[in-house]
Design a protein around this motif. Structure first.
Motif, PDB file in Angstrom:
ATOM      1  N   ARG A  43       0.835  -1.208   0.000  1.00 58.28           N
ATOM      2  CA  ARG A  43       0.000   0.000   0.000  1.00 58.28           C
ATOM      3  C   ARG A  43       0.871   1.259   0.000  1.00 58.28           C
ATOM      4  NH1 ARG A  43      -4.176   1.339  -2.153  1.00 58.28           N
ATOM      5  NH2 ARG A  43      -4.896  -0.723  -1.589  1.00 58.28           N
ATOM      6  N   LEU A  44       1.920   1.289   0.820  1.00 60.20           N
ATOM      7  CA  LEU A  44       2.806   2.455   0.854  1.00 60.20           C
ATOM      8  C   LEU A  44       3.444   2.698  -0.518  1.00 60.20           C
ATOM      9  CD1 LEU A  44       4.594   1.930   4.290  1.00 60.20           C
ATOM     10  CD2 LEU A  44       2.852   3.655   3.743  1.00 60.20           C
ATOM     11  N   LEU A  45       3.883   1.646  -1.163  1.00 58.48           N
ATOM     12  CA  LEU A  45       4.496   1.789  -2.483  1.00 58.48           C
ATOM     13  C   LEU A  45       3.470   2.256  -3.509  1.00 58.48           C
ATOM     14  CD1 LEU A  45       6.856  -1.335  -2.527  1.00 58.48           C
ATOM     15  CD2 LEU A  45       7.414   1.045  -1.932  1.00 58.48           C
ATOM     16  N   ALA A  46       2.245   1.732  -3.432  1.00 57.45           N
ATOM     17  CA  ALA A  46       1.188   2.152  -4.350  1.00 57.45           C
ATOM     18  C   ALA A  46       0.813   3.617  -4.144  1.00 57.45           C
ATOM     19  CB  ALA A  46      -0.045   1.262  -4.177  1.00 57.45           C
ATOM     20  N   LEU A  47       1.032   4.125  -2.937  1.00 58.69           N
ATOM     21  CA  LEU A  47       0.734   5.526  -2.634  1.00 58.69           C
ATOM     22  C   LEU A  47       1.823   6.468  -3.132  1.00 58.69           C
ATOM     23  CD1 LEU A  47      -0.602   5.159   1.007  1.00 58.69           C
ATOM     24  CD2 LEU A  47      -1.920   5.505  -1.093  1.00 58.69           C
ATOM     25  N   GLY A  48       2.908   5.893  -3.638  1.00 63.60           N
ATOM     26  CA  GLY A  48       3.989   6.720  -4.158  1.00 63.60           C
ATOM     27  C   GLY A  48       5.178   6.864  -3.230  1.00 63.60           C
ATOM     28  N   MET A  49       5.218   6.097  -2.164  1.00 66.04           N
ATOM     29  CA  MET A  49       6.349   6.184  -1.238  1.00 66.04           C
ATOM     30  C   MET A  49       7.465   5.257  -1.712  1.00 66.04           C
ATOM     31  SD  MET A  49       4.796   6.656   2.520  1.00 66.04           S
ATOM     32  CE  MET A  49       3.302   7.574   2.781  1.00 66.04           C
ATOM     33  N   THR A  50       8.079   5.659  -2.800  1.00 66.93           N
ATOM     34  CA  THR A  50       9.168   4.891  -3.403  1.00 66.93           C
ATOM     35  C   THR A  50      10.414   5.759  -3.454  1.00 66.93           C
ATOM     36  OG1 THR A  50       8.548   5.591  -5.627  1.00 66.93           O
ATOM     37  CG2 THR A  50       7.565   3.544  -4.818  1.00 66.93           C
ATOM     38  N   GLY A  51      11.532   5.136  -3.692  1.00 67.35           N
ATOM     39  CA  GLY A  51      12.782   5.865  -3.847  1.00 67.35           C
ATOM     40  C   GLY A  51      13.439   6.219  -2.531  1.00 67.35           C
ATOM     41  N   VAL A  52      14.573   6.860  -2.667  1.00 72.52           N
ATOM     42  CA  VAL A  52      15.422   7.192  -1.521  1.00 72.52           C
ATOM     43  C   VAL A  52      14.708   8.094  -0.518  1.00 72.52           C
ATOM     44  CG1 VAL A  52      17.587   8.324  -0.853  1.00 72.52           C
ATOM     45  CG2 VAL A  52      17.505   6.905  -2.905  1.00 72.52           C
ATOM     46  N   ARG A  53      13.905   9.027  -1.011  1.00 72.40           N
ATOM     47  CA  ARG A  53      13.217   9.971  -0.128  1.00 72.40           C
ATOM     48  C   ARG A  53      12.406   9.256   0.950  1.00 72.40           C
ATOM     49  NH1 ARG A  53       8.316  13.970  -2.061  1.00 72.40           N
ATOM     50  NH2 ARG A  53       7.699  14.663   0.010  1.00 72.40           N
ATOM     51  N   TYR A  54      11.782   8.141   0.616  1.00 73.04           N
ATOM     52  CA  TYR A  54      10.878   7.462   1.536  1.00 73.04           C
ATOM     53  C   TYR A  54      11.451   6.188   2.148  1.00 73.04           C
ATOM     54  CZ  TYR A  54       7.406  10.533  -0.581  1.00 73.04           C
ATOM     55  OH  TYR A  54       6.709  11.623  -1.028  1.00 73.04           O
ATOM     56  N   GLN A  55      12.647   5.768   1.765  1.00 75.62           N
ATOM     57  CA  GLN A  55      13.154   4.457   2.173  1.00 75.62           C
ATOM     58  C   GLN A  55      13.194   4.272   3.691  1.00 75.62           C
ATOM     59  OE1 GLN A  55      13.905   1.786   0.026  1.00 75.62           O
ATOM     60  NE2 GLN A  55      13.701   0.778   2.005  1.00 75.62           N
ATOM     61  N   GLU A  56      13.736   5.239   4.407  1.00 71.87           N
ATOM     62  CA  GLU A  56      13.830   5.100   5.865  1.00 71.87           C
ATOM     63  C   GLU A  56      12.444   5.085   6.507  1.00 71.87           C
ATOM     64  OE1 GLU A  56      16.206   6.989   9.685  1.00 71.87           O
ATOM     65  OE2 GLU A  56      16.541   7.841   7.702  1.00 71.87           O
ATOM     66  N   LEU A  57      11.541   5.922   6.026  1.00 73.02           N
ATOM     67  CA  LEU A  57      10.180   5.947   6.560  1.00 73.02           C
ATOM     68  C   LEU A  57       9.499   4.599   6.343  1.00 73.02           C
ATOM     69  CD1 LEU A  57       7.626   7.313   7.695  1.00 73.02           C
ATOM     70  CD2 LEU A  57       7.161   8.099   5.351  1.00 73.02           C
ATOM     71  N   VAL A  58       9.571   4.065   5.133  1.00 69.06           N
ATOM     72  CA  VAL A  58       8.937   2.772   4.844  1.00 69.06           C
ATOM     73  C   VAL A  58       9.548   1.678   5.713  1.00 69.06           C
ATOM     74  CG1 VAL A  58       8.617   1.000   3.056  1.00 69.06           C
ATOM     75  CG2 VAL A  58       8.201   3.425   2.516  1.00 69.06           C
ATOM     76  N   ASP A  59      10.879   1.653   5.836  1.00 69.07           N
ATOM     77  CA  ASP A  59      11.531   0.657   6.689  1.00 69.07           C
ATOM     78  C   ASP A  59      11.055   0.767   8.139  1.00 69.07           C
ATOM     79  OD1 ASP A  59      12.969  -0.278   4.499  1.00 69.07           O
ATOM     80  OD2 ASP A  59      14.841   0.723   5.081  1.00 69.07           O
ATOM     81  N   ASP A  60      10.965   2.002   8.650  1.00 71.36           N
ATOM     82  CA  ASP A  60      10.511   2.211  10.032  1.00 71.36           C
ATOM     83  C   ASP A  60       9.066   1.745  10.212  1.00 71.36           C
ATOM     84  OD1 ASP A  60      12.975   3.295  10.673  1.00 71.36           O
ATOM     85  OD2 ASP A  60      12.276   5.382  10.704  1.00 71.36           O
ATOM     86  N   VAL A  61       8.188   2.088   9.273  1.00 72.39           N
ATOM     87  CA  VAL A  61       6.785   1.683   9.379  1.00 72.39           C
ATOM     88  C   VAL A  61       6.673   0.157   9.366  1.00 72.39           C
ATOM     89  CG1 VAL A  61       4.557   1.676   8.183  1.00 72.39           C
ATOM     90  CG2 VAL A  61       5.812   3.818   8.454  1.00 72.39           C
ATOM     91  N   LEU A  62       7.438  -0.502   8.502  1.00 69.98           N
ATOM     92  CA  LEU A  62       7.364  -1.959   8.413  1.00 69.98           C
ATOM     93  C   LEU A  62       7.903  -2.633   9.669  1.00 69.98           C
ATOM     94  CD1 LEU A  62       8.253  -2.505   4.668  1.00 69.98           C
ATOM     95  CD2 LEU A  62       5.992  -2.351   5.747  1.00 69.98           C
ATOM     96  N   LEU A  63       8.936  -2.066  10.268  1.00 68.11           N
ATOM     97  CA  LEU A  63       9.436  -2.591  11.544  1.00 68.11           C
ATOM     98  C   LEU A  63       8.360  -2.448  12.622  1.00 68.11           C
ATOM     99  CD1 LEU A  63      11.790  -3.635  13.346  1.00 68.11           C
ATOM    100  CD2 LEU A  63      12.334  -1.229  13.746  1.00 68.11           C
ATOM    101  N   ILE A  64       7.717  -1.300  12.667  1.00 66.36           N
ATOM    102  CA  ILE A  64       6.665  -1.056  13.654  1.00 66.36           C
ATOM    103  C   ILE A  64       5.501  -2.025  13.450  1.00 66.36           C
ATOM    104  CG2 ILE A  64       4.903   0.635  14.357  1.00 66.36           C
ATOM    105  CD1 ILE A  64       7.150   2.798  13.854  1.00 66.36           C
ATOM    106  N   VAL A  65       5.092  -2.226  12.199  1.00 66.46           N
ATOM    107  CA  VAL A  65       4.008  -3.176  11.910  1.00 66.46           C
ATOM    108  C   VAL A  65       4.391  -4.567  12.401  1.00 66.46           C
ATOM    109  CG1 VAL A  65       2.813  -4.407  10.040  1.00 66.46           C
ATOM    110  CG2 VAL A  65       3.019  -1.908   9.969  1.00 66.46           C
ATOM    111  N   SER A  66       5.607  -4.994  12.083  1.00 63.34           N
ATOM    112  CA  SER A  66       6.052  -6.334  12.499  1.00 63.34           C
ATOM    113  C   SER A  66       6.012  -6.492  14.014  1.00 63.34           C
ATOM    114  CB  SER A  66       7.469  -6.609  11.992  1.00 63.34           C
ATOM    115  OG  SER A  66       7.498  -6.685  10.597  1.00 63.34           O
ATOM    116  N   GLU A  67       6.532  -5.513  14.723  1.00 69.55           N
ATOM    117  CA  GLU A  67       6.568  -5.592  16.186  1.00 69.55           C
ATOM    118  C   GLU A  67       5.177  -5.557  16.801  1.00 69.55           C
ATOM    119  OE1 GLU A  67       9.045  -6.273  18.232  1.00 69.55           O
ATOM    120  OE2 GLU A  67      10.467  -6.387  16.576  1.00 69.55           O
ATOM    121  N   LEU A  68       4.330  -4.627  16.344  1.00 65.70           N
ATOM    122  CA  LEU A  68       3.014  -4.480  16.967  1.00 65.70           C
ATOM    123  C   LEU A  68       2.084  -5.644  16.636  1.00 65.70           C
ATOM    124  CD1 LEU A  68       2.323  -0.645  16.639  1.00 65.70           C
ATOM    125  CD2 LEU A  68       3.331  -1.912  18.553  1.00 65.70           C
TER     126      LEU A  68
END
Length: 170
Positions: free
Chosen positions: A54-79
């Protein structure tokens, strides 16, 4: 639900997502998406992959968003992992919500267990129990906020909001 986690419409009946705030150039599409899964281990990667897609489909691709996407996915995994491990007995389903609004990404995970967990401090003698501390640390390092709240149905929702990186100046 079996197979991949699917985004569901909002509970209030309005359509979920799809209001653009400029697309990938000016920022990601805004909206709210829900993912429901049974409280089983296989739901952790299914939910993580559904949120990533969903994040990628929303346009959160490339270097600008990489750290944010990684952080969100870590949070999803943990929660989601914590909900599956600790709340499954009282909550046969885990509900994850992804919200993108006004420069922020908010991820929340709701379950039916009323126990409000606390972020444990580092303890080298323990092999687990630091997932919420990790979520809190990643969120704060990103400039975000997180909390645990009780729901009206007697369960809890744990959420984290992270800022979306601004568009680089040219």
């Amino acid at each position: 639900m079996s197979g991949a986690a699917k985004a569901e419409p909002r509970r209030d009946g309005r359509s979920a997502g799809r209001r653009s705030v400029g697309g990938p150039v000016g920022g990601p599409v805004e909206g709210v998406w829900h993912f429901r899964e049974p409280a089983v281990e296989a739901s952790v990667p299914r939910t993580r992959h559904a949120v990533r897609d969903r994040l990628l489909a929303l346009g959160m691709t490339g270097v600008r968003y990489q750290e944010l996407v990684d952080d969100v996915l870590l949070i999803v995994s943990e929660l989601v992992g914590n909900a599956v491990k600790h709340a499954a007995e009282l909550s046969p389903e885990v509900a994850t919500e992804l919200s993108v609004r006004r420069g922020w990404v908010r991820i929340s995970v709701e379950d039916g267990d009323p126990y409000r967990p606390k972020a444990l401090e580092s303890d080298t003698g323990r092999t687990g129990g630091r997932g919420l501390l990790l979520v809190k640390s990643v969120t704060l390092q990103a400039g975000g906020v997180c909390d645990v709240e009780h729901t009206g149905e007697g369960g809890k929702v744990i959420w984290a909001s992270l800022p979306i990186p601004p568009e680089p100046e040219h």
